[in-house]
Enzyme design. Structure first.
Site, PDB file in Angstrom:
ATOM      1  N   HIS A 150       0.845  -1.197   0.000  1.00 52.05           N
ATOM      2  CA  HIS A 150       0.000   0.000   0.000  1.00 52.05           C
ATOM      3  C   HIS A 150       0.881   1.248   0.000  1.00 52.05           C
ATOM      4  O   HIS A 150       1.862   1.323   0.748  1.00 52.05           O
ATOM      5  CB  HIS A 150      -0.907   0.007   1.242  1.00 52.05           C
ATOM      6  N   SER A 151       0.542   2.207  -0.849  1.00 52.13           N
ATOM      7  CA  SER A 151       1.249   3.489  -0.920  1.00 52.13           C
ATOM      8  C   SER A 151       2.753   3.263  -1.128  1.00 52.13           C
ATOM      9  O   SER A 151       3.150   2.568  -2.047  1.00 52.13           O
ATOM     10  CB  SER A 151       0.952   4.287   0.353  1.00 52.13           C
TER      11      SER A 151
END
Length: 907
Positions: A150-151
């Site tokens: 994520h990210s």
């Protein structure tokens, strides 16, 4: 524009994921060497209920998946994936299951401080080795790990391949969620930009080595204002066909934009991810398949085009049409059929011979959203029945309320009939429809309105025919700074209940479609703007597809939306705001030095900003350089001088730049610089009033520039910078400068003088003497001591100090992320290593210790004042040329300017 980005987006259409049992995180013991080297990081295994209990002895038999959280992300964010994967495994009686591991990065701010990215990458490599060791003795032991990042976690996963001793076969699948792959959102330090350059260059140069790694990048769409979706698209490589980038609004069965955090728990997206993971399992190895083609076809099935069927690797080419169904021949070119409680099954056959001359396409839709086959193609032209047929259901596409098939008749010359299967429906109510049409009759072109029409003019089109499908091609819609509002109004002939219409904005060059379901009749508003500009070698047109209700007419109105155009500017260029603000302040500072040199007086910050900060002083030169860089001879000269590439040229190559954007950003920077100056002056006045009520100084002191005490302060702060964190030392010297008693005292005297002069001008000469005397008597002794010339000199100095403070405030703000990172990790390490602003901090400490005790009288008589007054203009130009994509360069330009000011005080 800011309001459009932060608030004016679609409502959240994601469902929340819930755990059915209490989530547990089992800490995995790491080798002593790894634990000692990375004391802040940990590895966990996710579990719930019985599954968590069984895995406490770590006898794992599943398929390993590693979750990497992003900037300030928690390892607990794995729970949505882990919980849904567990429920899915229960559905298949644990024939296959996934073990979800998660890394605890101590919630580090890696999007703002890049110094720990390399450390995180190396730790993940160690984690992969530890995870694979846990399965060493199992029958179906995995040789690789799937990663979900994520990210910034997605970028760390990609960076694994840049490590010297990393074996690429250790990862076979990488799924990233809202990861900025192209460039950092805020390039605040050199470590961050260097890390990006290394990762992206490696992926371009070693593309051949990455063919066995399948990568999926999912972006959040317009709801994610932290990472714009254009940054989440993986670099396009012709030889690297195992990468896929999609926006969540285009993902089948999700069709929802997500914000930066909800992409981790959005149930619709998590379901698509878990279904894909289960479809990727190889039955023989009981691990994720080693076949890259199968991996890509599974990801395309779940994330690009879903045919409303369960995934099959090699579907059968022909199917037998069995069952005692009734065969009905349909000769009409348009046909609709409603099913409700039909006890008998039916086959509707459409002979193609009679339609081939008149029509080019056939379109069919079915509102029964099950996963069974429903449309076939027959090849025996003579029979009214068809025993064996090609299953055309794989050509279908799933939409929110219907599944559709569109076939070009020319592509299927061997087909004699189309067959629609209607099975017995007990209690089910659904509709089917088919129509033959000429492509020209259903495709209309609508030129978009110009950018400078400001929404006053509009393009309209009325779709008169009453078909099941229309396609409106939007001409000249290809740039990211274009934004439109599209209004679709539907009118129907009768008031009977109808199925809803589906409107899809289809962007052919990237998977960023948006789908809207609307009631009929209704007026629907759609925002049309792009995440990625049209590539230069692409001539396709964006389309508005209208999947309509029969016997209804549609009117389409398109207008330019000025607010959304400004929103696009903010979305793509907000990271450059600090550069434009500091550039304005630097121009003002140069103007004040010029005024001091010519008149002997220092002008007020606000007045000087209005007079000096003009875009025509800086913009034309940059535009000329960008233009000349299009020529080889100029580029060769530029490279021979070892100058970095102009940031505007980089943005132009990414199609994220247009001529007026710089002017708009400069004016916005002027506005913020003006109000920040007003705010700082007002704050200083308020503080000084408070300070004078508590302490009353008796004299306005004039000190030497350097005293032994200040020298000690300078050395001690330099030591603080060297041994702890540069940003911390910068903050201390900033606060010392801000609350320097001399400034506060002068501010109060200045404040008194203002009120004194205003009283003076409002009285006549006879009463003036008495008023002035009583007024002077009522002020503190402090105001009595200095002469008018001393006060004037002090006020001049104060005006200069306010501008320096304004500049320095932005340096502190740009260095703040590394300070926050250091404070957060203080218990692990007292010294920030690497520190992006250590050397700059030491220079700034020396400069500001001298400047805070300086006055304009020393500067006025300096031989260097002429140079110091002229330097801020070229520095502002250089800052805008090289600082837009490298914010960490901004303090260097400011430091150089202030260094000249210090030399003016001495020489």
């Amino acid at each position: 524009g800011v309001r459009d980005v932060l608030f004016l987006y679609e409502e959240n259409r994601c469902s929340m994921t819930y755990m059915y049992e209490y989530p547990e995180y089992l800490k995995i013991k790491l080798p002593k060497k790894t634990a000692r080297r990375y004391p802040a990081y940990e590895l966990y295994l996710y579990g719930e209920g019985n599954y968590a209990e069984e895995n406490k002895n770590l006898l794992l038999t599943g398929i390993p998946v590693l979750f990497l959280p992003g900037n300030a992300g928690s390892y607990k964010q794995v729970r949505s994936l882990g919980s849904i994967a567990l429920r899915k495994a229960e559905d298949v009686d644990f024939k296959y299951h996934f073990d979800f591991f998660s890394v605890n990065f101590n919630e580090e701010l890696v999007a703002l401080y890049g110094g720990s990215l390399q450390r995180q990458t190396k730790f993940v490599h160690e984690c992969i080795k530890v995870i694979l060791k846990l399965y060493r003795d199992q029958e179906f032991a995995p040789s690789s790990v799937a990663i979900v990042g994520h990210s910034m976690g997605g970028l760390v996963a990609r960076a694994l391949l840049t490590l010297k001793n990393f074996k690429p076969e250790l990862i076979n699948l990488l799924i990233t969620q809202a990861t900025p792959h192209v460039a950092p959102v805020m390039p605040l330090d050199k470590y961050l930009t260097d890390f990006y350059t290394a990762v992206n260059n490696h992926w371009i140069l070693k593309a051949q080595d990455l063919r066995n790694l399948t990568t999926l990048s999912v972006a959040g769409g317009f709801r994610d204002y932290q990472v714009r979706s254009g940054l989440a698209f993986l670099p396009r490589l012709s030889q690297h066909d195992s990468a896929l980038s999609v926006v969540s609004s285009a993902v089948p069965r999700a069709w929802a934009s997500t914000d930066h955090l909800s992409i981790v728990w959005c149930k619709e997206l998590i379901l698509a991810t878990i279904r894909a993971l289960f479809d990727l399992i190889d039955e023989n190895t009981r691990q994720i398949t080693e076949d890259p083609k199968k991996r890509m076809s599974v990801l395309n099935h779940h994330f690009v085009r879903h045919p409303a069927k369960m995934f099959e690797e090699n579907p059968e080419a022909f199917t037998e049409l069995t069952g005692t169904f009734m065969w009905i021949t349909v000769k009409a070119s348009k046909w609709t059929y409603s099913v409700y409680n039909d006890s008998d099954g039916k086959y509707f056959t459409f002979p193609l011979a009679s339609h081939r001359k008149s029509y080019s396409h056939v379109y069919c839709e079915n509102s029964m959203l099950d996963t069974s086959s429903w449309i076939y193609g027959c090849m025996n032209a003579n029979s009214s029945m068809c025993l064996e047929a090609a299953d055309l259901s794989w050509r279908a596409e799933l939409l929110p309320t219907t599944k559709i098939v569109m076939l070009k008749l020319q592509d299927y010359p061997s087909l004699s009939h189309i067959v629609i299967q209607v099975p017995p429906a007990a209690g089910n109510k659904y509709t089917l429809g088919c129509e033959f049409f000429k492509e020209d009759s259903r495709t209309v072109q609508l030129p978009v309105t110009r950018l400078f029409s400001f929404g006053l003019s509009s393009s309209k089109i009325l779709l008169n025919s009453t078909g099941l499908l229309y396609s409106v091609q939007l001409q000249h819609f290809s740039q990211i700074y274009q934004a439109f509002k599209i209004y679709i109004e539907s009118h129907c002939q009768s008031l009977k209940e109808r199925k809803p219409s589906v409107y899809r904005l289809h962007i052919p060059w990237s998977h960023e479609d948006s789908v809207i379901v609307a009631k009929v009749p209704s007026l629907t508003e759609i925002s049309a703007k792009l995440h990625i500009a049209q590539p230069h070698n692409d001539s396709s047109l964006p389309e508005l597809n209208i999947y309509s209700s029969p016997d209804c007419q549609y009117e389409v109105i398109l207008k330019t939306s000025l607010l959304q155009v400004l929103g696009q500017i903010v979305r793509f260029h907000a990271g450059a705001f600090p550069v434009y603000i500091v550039s304005n302040i630097l121009l003002t500072y140069g103007g004040q030095l010029s005024t001091l040199r010519s008149t002997g007086q220092c002008s007020d910050f606000s007045l000087e900003l209005v007079r000096t900060a003009k875009p025509y002083k800086v913009e034309p030169l940059i535009s000329i350089v960008v233009f000349l860089q299009g020529f080889n001879w100029f580029r060769e000269i530029w490279e021979s001088l070892s100058l970095p590439e102009v940031d505007a040229a980089v943005l132009s190559s990414q199609d994220a730049w247009f001529p007026l954007v710089s002017l708009i950003l400069f004016l916005f920077g002027t506005g913020i610089a003006y109000w920040s100056g007003v705010f700082l002056s007002t704050s200083l006045r308020l503080f000084s009033s408070l300070w004078l009520t508590l302490i009353r100084p008796t004299v306005l002191q004039k000190d030497k520039l350097i005293t032994p005490r200040r020298l000690c302060g300078m050395i001690s702060l330099a030591l603080v910078s060297w041994t702890t964190c540069g940003a911390f030392a910068v903050l201390i010297i900033y606060l010392q400068y801000l609350f320097k008693p001399g400034h506060v005292f002068v501010t109060s005297v200045f404040h008194f003088q203002d009120s004194y002069h205003s009283k003076e001008t409002s009285q006549n000469s006879s009463t003036h003497t008495v008023k002035a005397q009583s007024s002077v008597e009522s002020v503190p002794e402090a105001a009595e001591s200095p002469s008018n010339s001393t006060i004037a000199e002090a006020v001049n100095s104060l005006k200069m100090h306010i501008t320096i403070l304004n500049l320095f405030t932005w340096i502190v703000l740009l260095n703040l992320p590394s300070l926050i990172y250091w404070l957060k990790n203080l218990r692990y390490n007292v010294r920030l290593d690497p520190d992006p602003c250590r050397s700059t901090a030491i220079i700034l400490i020396c400069i500001l210790q001298i400047l805070m005790n300086s006055s304009t009288s020393e500067v006025k008589s300096s031989k260097l004042l002429k140079i110091a007054a002229k330097v801020p203009l070229p520095l502002s130009v250089a800052m805008l040329a090289f600082g837009r994509l490298h914010l960490y360069r901004v303090p260097h330009f400011v430091t150089f300017s202030l260094l000249l000011h210090v030399l003016c005080c001495i020489v």
